[in-house]
Write an enzyme that holds these catalytic residues in place. Structure first.
Site, PDB file in Angstrom:
ATOM      1  N   CYS A 264      41.781  42.901  37.708  1.00  0.00           N
ATOM      2  CA  CYS A 264      43.208  42.666  38.014  1.00  0.00           C
ATOM      3  C   CYS A 264      43.989  43.967  38.100  1.00  0.00           C
ATOM      4  O   CYS A 264      44.566  44.284  39.139  1.00  0.00           O
ATOM      5  CB  CYS A 264      43.853  41.815  36.921  1.00  0.00           C
ATOM      6  SG  CYS A 264      43.086  40.245  36.669  1.00  0.00           S
ATOM      7  N   ARG A 335      33.336  44.944  35.544  1.00  0.00           N
ATOM      8  CA  ARG A 335      33.946  45.266  36.852  1.00  0.00           C
ATOM      9  C   ARG A 335      34.957  46.413  36.733  1.00  0.00           C
ATOM     10  O   ARG A 335      35.824  46.390  35.854  1.00  0.00           O
ATOM     11  CB  ARG A 335      34.634  44.028  37.440  1.00  0.00           C
ATOM     12  CG  ARG A 335      33.643  43.007  37.988  1.00  0.00           C
ATOM     13  CD  ARG A 335      34.341  41.780  38.485  1.00  0.00           C
ATOM     14  NE  ARG A 335      34.874  40.981  37.387  1.00  0.00           N
ATOM     15  CZ  ARG A 335      35.467  39.802  37.602  1.00  0.00           C
ATOM     16  NH1 ARG A 335      35.632  39.343  38.830  1.00  0.00           N
ATOM     17  NH2 ARG A 335      35.908  39.092  36.578  1.00  0.00           N
TER      18      ARG A 335
HETATM   19  N1  SAJ Z   1      44.046  49.453  29.097  1.00  0.00           N
HETATM   20  C1  SAJ Z   1      44.377  50.706  28.614  1.00  0.00           C
HETATM   21  N2  SAJ Z   1      45.478  50.826  27.817  1.00  0.00           N
HETATM   22  C2  SAJ Z   1      46.261  49.731  27.502  1.00  0.00           C
HETATM   23  C3  SAJ Z   1      45.908  48.464  28.022  1.00  0.00           C
HETATM   24  C4  SAJ Z   1      44.789  48.342  28.818  1.00  0.00           C
HETATM   25  O1  SAJ Z   1      43.709  51.697  28.878  1.00  0.00           O
HETATM   26  O2  SAJ Z   1      47.236  49.899  26.767  1.00  0.00           O
HETATM   27  C5  SAJ Z   1      42.872  49.325  29.964  1.00  0.00           C
HETATM   28  C6  SAJ Z   1      41.850  48.374  29.388  1.00  0.00           C
HETATM   29  O3  SAJ Z   1      40.945  49.079  28.568  1.00  0.00           O
HETATM   30  C7  SAJ Z   1      41.162  47.833  30.642  1.00  0.00           C
HETATM   31  C8  SAJ Z   1      42.278  47.836  31.678  1.00  0.00           C
HETATM   32  O4  SAJ Z   1      43.273  48.743  31.192  1.00  0.00           O
HETATM   33  O5  SAJ Z   1      40.128  48.688  31.059  1.00  0.00           O
HETATM   34  C9  SAJ Z   1      42.900  46.458  31.898  1.00  0.00           C
HETATM   35  O6  SAJ Z   1      43.217  45.976  30.630  1.00  0.00           O
HETATM   36  P1  SAJ Z   1      44.121  44.627  30.422  1.00  0.00           P
HETATM   37  O7  SAJ Z   1      44.390  44.534  28.962  1.00  0.00           O
HETATM   38  O8  SAJ Z   1      45.259  44.654  31.340  1.00  0.00           O
HETATM   39  O9  SAJ Z   1      43.096  43.480  30.725  1.00  0.00           O
HETATM   40  P2  SAJ Z   1      42.800  42.636  32.030  1.00  0.00           P
HETATM   41  O10 SAJ Z   1      42.372  43.470  33.156  1.00  0.00           O
HETATM   42  O11 SAJ Z   1      41.889  41.550  31.593  1.00  0.00           O
HETATM   43  O12 SAJ Z   1      44.224  42.045  32.417  1.00  0.00           O
HETATM   44  C10 SAJ Z   1      44.441  40.689  32.213  1.00  0.00           C
HETATM   45  C11 SAJ Z   1      45.594  40.372  33.110  1.00  0.00           C
HETATM   46  N3  SAJ Z   1      45.651  38.948  33.274  1.00  0.00           N
HETATM   47  C12 SAJ Z   1      45.814  38.455  34.537  1.00  0.00           C
HETATM   48  O13 SAJ Z   1      45.926  39.153  35.501  1.00  0.00           O
HETATM   49  C13 SAJ Z   1      45.847  36.992  34.653  1.00  0.00           C
HETATM   50  C14 SAJ Z   1      46.891  40.908  32.529  1.00  0.00           C
HETATM   51  O14 SAJ Z   1      47.993  40.313  33.227  1.00  0.00           O
HETATM   52  C15 SAJ Z   1      47.017  40.572  31.078  1.00  0.00           C
HETATM   53  O15 SAJ Z   1      48.234  41.112  30.577  1.00  0.00           O
HETATM   54  C16 SAJ Z   1      45.842  41.205  30.352  1.00  0.00           C
HETATM   55  O16 SAJ Z   1      44.678  40.507  30.830  1.00  0.00           O
HETATM   56  C17 SAJ Z   1      45.964  41.042  28.852  1.00  0.00           C
HETATM   57  O17 SAJ Z   1      47.085  41.179  28.337  1.00  0.00           O
HETATM   58  O18 SAJ Z   1      44.901  40.857  28.229  1.00  0.00           O
END
Ligand code: SAJ
Length: 429
Positions: A264, A335
């Site tokens: 995403c 991914r």
């Molecule tokens: N990450 C960082 N620092 C942060 C937060 C995330 O480096 O402070 C990295 C994570 O390690 C990862 C990437 O960014 O590699 C994405 O992390 P994410 O927490 O955003 O996880 P996702 O990709 O699973 O995002 C999903 C999204 N959900 C949908 O699109 C329906 C996002 O909107 C959600 O907010 C997120 O999950 C969540 O909060 O878990």
């Protein structure tokens, strides 16, 4: 509202939705191309790691008719949900799967219930429903808003999230007509125990998903960029974030890391950038955020190289342990994981690697943490799996003869590791 729901695409989004509709008493059909997936679902086995599906499918699979035949899947449907992948390819949205799903729907509209509700849940760039979906569905003269309702309700599935699942995440929706929007609200209110908000336009709803995920990408870039500067300034960003997080309003913590993975966050900003540029405006901040986040794997490799040099060790003569390839903790999803570019850059620099992720045995060269760390002078932690936080203690690292620790998640015991005479580098910490 007809009781039959057809879900096109039974992946991370469509399959939980199909299970939820079946659980709420709807008749459900699923249109899926992947034969292996079809077989597993028919046997009540989940083809995806999703706790809700793994729990419900064994019980509900007989209530979900799964086929690769569009006519069978769409026959007599009152609600059609399109949840197919919409990846980016060479920085452009690839709507191939969406278009073929729409062609299947168009070909079967007259075999559906009267005025069926067609909802796209796949992530799209703002304008897709009007520019792509509507023309395909109206190809033979049927009209959106008259012969069928057409709308968008972005998916918000978050695999691994224990608190928010498909049954309790609020949704936003809009259809071509007010009646359609209210019909969609009524449908989602029957399956989701959360607020269903109708926005004023479909394009606003399309923008919501990419907007909320771009918000994350920009804020992650913010802390990643600051981490590089704080490292030079001798400021521990982990402490600064801990301090800022005491503010009960006006602040939301994000954390530096090795880069941004998943299906995403790295993708959705590109949708927004592409559609903004197409409209004649270049969103410089969004492009810069993408650039910063994509620069992090190289920053981690630079930390490895410079830290080994500080210990008079050279990359190409060292064995290095990479811990974690999943893009976030406690899941097996690899991914767009930033671990991949880190691994390939280390290999290009002729480092010998041990790789271990307890959730991804297929990508691991070792069977355990001990096995992975043994013989390595340096460890690079890319994913903060609980198992790593528990086992990778300063005592363990000392006993294994580790000389350098690159903690790309700022999650290990920095003080304890330094006290053991091991060189510790975090990301801005
Ligand atoms: N990450 C960082 N620092 C942060 C937060 C995330 O480096 O402070 C990295 C994570 O390690 C990862 C990437 O960014 O590699 C994405 O992390 P994410 O927490 O955003 O996880 P996702 O990709 O699973 O995002 C999903 C999204 N959900 C949908 O699109 C329906 C996002 O909107 C959600 O907010 C997120 O999950 C969540 O909060 O878990």
């Amino acid at each position: 509202m007809s009781q039959k729901v057809a879900v096109i695409g039974l992946g991370y989004v469509g399959l939980p939705l199909a299970c939820l509709c079946a659980e709420k008493g709807f008749e459900v059909s699923g249109l899926e191309l992947d034969e292996k997936k079809i077989l597993m679902i028919r046997q009540g086995k989940s083809p995806i790691k999703d706790s809700f599906v793994e729990e419900k499918l064994p019980v509900l699979h007989e209530k979900i008719f799964v086929t690769n035949n569009p006519g069978e899947a769409l026959q007599s449907s009152g609600v059609i949900i399109i949840a197919v992948p919409t990846p980016m390819r060479e920085n452009k949205p690839d709507l191939g799967a969406l278009k073929s799903a729409l062609v299947s729907v168009e070909a079967n509209l007259e075999h559906c219930q009267k005025k069926p509700l067609v909802i796209i849940e796949s992530t799209v760039y703002p304008g897709t429903t009007a520019e792509v979906a509507k023309p395909i569905l109206e190809k033979r003269g049927l009209k959106a808003g008259i012969d069928f309702e057409l709308g968008h309700c972005p998916e918000r599935v978050d695999p691994g999230n224990k608190e928010f699942g498909i049954g309790n995440i609020p949704r936003v929706v809009c259809c071509t007509t007010r009646e359609g929007s209210l019909g969609a609200k009524e449908f989602y209110s029957k399956i989701v125990n959360a607020e269903i908000t109708v926005l004023d336009s479909i394009i606003a709803v399309e923008a919501v998903k990419v907007f909320e995920n771009t918000f994350r990408d920009v804020n992650i870039a913010y802390v990643n960029d600051l981490a590089k500067g704080f490292d030079r300034m001798g400021i521990d960003i982990k402490e600064v974030i801990r301090g800022a997080s005491t503010k009960p309003f006006g602040f939301m913590p994000f954390y530096p890391g090795p880069g941004v993975g998943g299906h995403c966050i790295p993708k959705d900003p590109c949708y927004l950038i592409a559609s903004s540029k197409k409209a004649g405006f270049t969103p410089k901040l969004l492009e810069l955020a993408r650039k910063i986040n994509k620069s992090m794997p190289a920053y981690v490799v630079e930390l490895v190289e410079n830290s080994l040099k500080q210990k008079k060790l050279h990359l190409k003569s060292q064995k290095i342990c990479v811990l974690g390839v999943a893009f976030k903790p406690e899941i097996d999803d690899i991914r767009e994981s930033p671990a991949w570019p880190i691994i390939s850059m280390l290999k290009e620099k002729k480092a010998a690697l041990n790789i271990f992720d307890p959730f991804v045995p297929g990508a691991s060269t070792a069977k355990s943490i001990e096995d992975a760390v043994s013989g390595c002078s340096c460890i690079v932690l890319c994913t903060q799996h609980r198992q790593f936080l528990e086992k990778i203690t300063p005592e363990f690292l000392k006993s294994m003869g580790v000389r350098v620790v690159i903690d790309a998640r700022n999650c290990l015991d920095k003080k304890g590791i330094i006290e053991k005479g091991i060189l510790y580098k975090g990301i801005g910490s």
